[in-house]
Write an enzyme that holds these catalytic residues in place. Structure first.
Site, mmCIF file in Angstrom:
data_model
loop_
_atom_site.group_PDB
_atom_site.id
_atom_site.type_symbol
_atom_site.label_atom_id
_atom_site.label_comp_id
_atom_site.label_asym_id
_atom_site.label_seq_id
_atom_site.Cartn_x
_atom_site.Cartn_y
_atom_site.Cartn_z
ATOM 1 N N GLU A 179 -1.150 4.865 8.957
ATOM 2 C CA GLU A 179 -0.715 4.006 10.054
ATOM 3 C C GLU A 179 -1.771 2.959 10.394
ATOM 4 O O GLU A 179 -1.444 1.824 10.746
ATOM 5 C CB GLU A 179 -0.386 4.860 11.282
ATOM 6 C CG GLU A 179 0.854 5.707 11.147
ATOM 7 C CD GLU A 179 0.647 6.966 10.312
ATOM 8 O OE1 GLU A 179 1.632 7.622 9.959
ATOM 9 O OE2 GLU A 179 -0.529 7.300 10.002
ATOM 10 N N PRO A 205 -7.233 13.466 -3.828
ATOM 11 C CA PRO A 205 -6.479 14.323 -2.900
ATOM 12 C C PRO A 205 -6.322 13.643 -1.541
ATOM 13 O O PRO A 205 -7.206 12.910 -1.086
ATOM 14 C CB PRO A 205 -7.348 15.584 -2.796
ATOM 15 C CG PRO A 205 -8.173 15.582 -4.052
ATOM 16 C CD PRO A 205 -8.429 14.132 -4.350
ATOM 17 N N MET A 253 -13.031 9.029 1.317
ATOM 18 C CA MET A 253 -11.893 8.467 2.034
ATOM 19 C C MET A 253 -12.026 6.949 2.101
ATOM 20 O O MET A 253 -13.133 6.404 2.158
ATOM 21 C CB MET A 253 -11.813 9.031 3.466
ATOM 22 C CG MET A 253 -11.689 10.549 3.535
ATOM 23 S SD MET A 253 -10.223 11.206 2.713
ATOM 24 C CE MET A 253 -8.934 10.550 3.767
ATOM 25 N N GLY A 254 -10.875 6.259 2.090
ATOM 26 C CA GLY A 254 -10.873 4.814 2.292
ATOM 27 C C GLY A 254 -11.283 3.994 1.095
ATOM 28 O O GLY A 254 -11.606 2.808 1.239
ATOM 29 N N ASN A 304 2.082 5.784 0.745
ATOM 30 C CA ASN A 304 2.238 4.326 0.690
ATOM 31 C C ASN A 304 2.253 3.796 -0.751
ATOM 32 O O ASN A 304 1.205 3.701 -1.391
ATOM 33 C CB ASN A 304 1.107 3.668 1.481
ATOM 34 C CG ASN A 304 1.299 2.179 1.635
ATOM 35 O OD1 ASN A 304 2.308 1.610 1.202
ATOM 36 N ND2 ASN A 304 0.339 1.532 2.250
ATOM 37 N N GLU A 352 0.350 -0.039 -1.717
ATOM 38 C CA GLU A 352 -1.046 -0.321 -2.044
ATOM 39 C C GLU A 352 -1.227 -0.591 -3.545
ATOM 40 O O GLU A 352 -1.861 -1.576 -3.917
ATOM 41 C CB GLU A 352 -1.938 0.817 -1.555
ATOM 42 C CG GLU A 352 -2.045 0.846 -0.034
ATOM 43 C CD GLU A 352 -2.922 1.965 0.471
ATOM 44 O OE1 GLU A 352 -3.187 2.916 -0.291
ATOM 45 O OE2 GLU A 352 -3.348 1.901 1.642
#
Length: 421
Positions: free
Chosen positions: A59, A267, A308-309, A334, A337
Site C-alpha cells: 500500500e 520471500p 526488504m524494499g 503487485n 512492478e
C-alpha cells in the site's frame, strides 16, 4: 452492532497484545513503538496535516505517486503516514526519510482513536485500498474530518467477509466523503455494501502511475554484469510458505536445460528468509544471500534476497518474473512492478487481490497464468528459451501502462474539491 464490536475488541485485546509480543520474538520491529498502537505519540507540531494510511509495503508503494503529488500541491501541509506493519514503516522511511511524520495506526478502540486524532489533528484522512475501521470512521465523521478511500479495491472474498457485518460496515461507509475505486467491479461491490453511490468515483489504479524507475534499470544492468550478462535469470518475488518449495523444484527443471540459470527468490516476509535459504541448500543448490554475499557469483544457482524494499533492481536484472502469493490462496501481489520494467510476468491461479490488474495484463498478453505449481518450471523454461516472446510480452506491458495511467490526477481532483469545501 458497533457497541458489540467494540466490546469484542476490548475482550480480545489481551490476546492481540500477546500476538504482538509473539511476532516481536520473530521480528523485532513489533516490539518497538508499541505505545503508538494505543494512540500514544508526540503530537504533531502543527494542525492541518494530510493523513494517509497505508497498511503495509504494498500500500505504501501504491500511495507513493499520490504522496508525491500531495507534497507538490500542498507544500505547507505536513504529511502524516500511518502503517500497521514494521515493514511498511521501513518502506516509508526508505521513500521519504524525515520529510514526513510516521506513526503506527492505533487499534480501533474509541479511546485510542480519540487520542490519535487529538495528537494528529488532520485536515484530511486518506485510506489506501481497503481498511474499514468502524470506530475510526465514526470518530472522523464526528470531528468533521473529510475521509477518503483511494485506490479502493474490494474482492469478492473480502465483500463476503464484510457482508457478515453489513449493518455496521454500511454505517461506517456512510461516514466516508469519497471513494475512489480502482474499477467498475470494485465500485459495484462498495455499493452493495451500502456506500453512497453519489460518493463513489472510478479513478483507476494508482499503481499504473508509478514512473519507470530508471535507477532500477541501471542497477539491474550492473547486477547482470556482476553475475554474467548472458546468464538466464528468473525471479520469484513475494513468495509465501507453500510456494517456495515448488519454486525451488521448478528451478531444478530449469537447470536440466539451462545449467547456468540463476534463480532470485525474495520471500514476502522476513521470517521466511532463513527457512528458504535452508530449503535451497537442502536440495543441493549452491546458494548466496543478499545479507552475506550481496551479489551471487558465477557458480551460484540460487540467490535469496533476504532484505526488504530492494525488489525493483532485481526485477530489472531478471529475464522472467514470477509474482508470489498466487500459487497459494493468498490472492497474489503487485504484478505491476515487473510489468513497468517490461518484464514478462507469471502468476498462479490465486490473484483475487489484484484481479482487475492481473486480468488486464493477461488480456493484453503481457502476463501468463500458471494453473498448477507443477507447471511452473515448464512455463519459466519456455520463456527463458524464447527471447522474442519475452520481448513481445514486455512491449505489451508498456502499452498497458500507456493506456491506464492517470489515476493520480483523477484522485487529486477529488482531494482538491474536498479540501476546498
Amino acid at each position: 452492532m458497533r457497541l458489540l464490536y467494540t466490546l469484542a475488541l476490548c475482550l480480545a485485546m489481551p490476546f492481540i497484545v500477546l500476538r504482538l509480543l509473539a511476532r516481536g520474538m520473530r521480528y523485532r520491529g513489533y516490539h518497538r513503538r508499541w505505545r503508538e498502537r494505543f494512540g500514544f505519540f508526540r503530537p504533531l507540531p502543527v494542525t492541518g496535516s494530510l493523513w494517509i494510511h497505508a497498511v503495509s509495503v504494498g500500500e505504501v508503494n501504491a500511495a507513493e505517486p499520490l504522496l508525491k503529488a500531495l507534497r507538490e500541491a500542498y507544500p505547507q501541509a505536513p504529511l502524516l503516514i500511518t502503517t500497521v506493519t514494521p515493514t511498511g514503516s521501513e518502506r516509508v522511511r526508505q521513500l521519504f526519510g524525515d520529510t514526513v511524520f510516521h506513526v503506527y495506526l492505533p487499534y480501533d478502540l474509541p479511546v485510542a482513536v480519540a487520542r490519535f486524532l487529538a495528537r494528529a489533528r488532520p485536515r484530511l484522512a486518506v485510506i489506501v485500498e481497503t481498511e474499514i475501521w468502524p470506530n475510526l470512521y465514526h470518530a472522523c465523521h464526528r470531528r468533521g474530518i473529510p475521509l477518503m478511500i483511494v485506490n479502493a479495491r474490494l474482492s469478492e472474498r473480502s465483500m463476503r467477509g464484510y457482508a457478515l457485518m453489513r449493518g455496521m460496515v454500511r454505517s461506517a461507509l456512510r461516514c466516508v466523503s469519497q471513494i475512489a475505486a480502482q474499477s467498475q467491479a470494485d465500485a459495484a461491490r462498495y455499493r452493495l455494501l451500502g456506500a453512497d453511490p453519489e460518493r463513489i468515483a472510478v479513478c483507476g489504479n494508482l499503481k499504473f502511475d508509478i514512473p519507470v524507475p530508471v535507477d532500477a534499470l541501471q542497477q539491474g544492468a550492473q547486477l547482470r554484469r556482476q553475475w554474467g550478462h548472458l546468464r538466464p535469470v528468473w525471479i520469484a518475488a513475494s513468495t509465501h510458505e507453500g510456494e517456495e518449495l515448488p519454486v525451488l523444484k521448478a528451478h531444478l527443471e530449469v537447470l536440466k536445460r539451462l545449467p547456468d540459470a540463476l534463480l532470485l527468490i525474495a520471500p514476502r516476509h522476513p521470517v521466511r528468509f532463513r527457512p528458504v535459504e535452508h530449503a535451497a541448500r537442502s536440495l543441493g543448490f549452491s546458494v548466496a544471500t543478499r545479507s552475506v554475499e550481496r551479489v551471487p557469483g558465477a557458480g551460484q544457482q540460487v540467490f535469496v534476497i533476504d532484505s526488504m524494499g530492494e525488489l525493483m533492481p532485481f526485477y530489472a536484472a531478471a529475464d522472467v518474473a514470477f509474482v508470489g502469493g498466487s500459487l497459494v490462496p493468498i490472492g497474489g501481489h503487485n504484478v505491476l512492478e515487473p510489468a513497468v520494467l517490461a518484464r514478462p510476468v507469471l502468476v498462479g491461479p490465486h490473484t483475487f487481490n489484484f484481479e482487475e490488474i492481473t486480468d488486464t495484463l493477461l488480456g493484453a498478453g503481457a502476463a501468463t497464468r500458471v494453473e498448477r505449481a507443477e507447471a511452473l518450471g515448464e512455463c519459466v523454461l519456455g520463456l527463458l528459451l524464447d527471447p522474442p516472446r519475452r520481448e513481445r510480452m514486455g512491449s505489451r506491458a508498456e502499452a498497458v501502462f500507456a493506456r491506464e495511467r492517470g489515476a493520480v490526477r483523477r484522485v487529486m481532483t477529488l482531494i482538491d474539491a474536498l479540501l476546498q469545501e
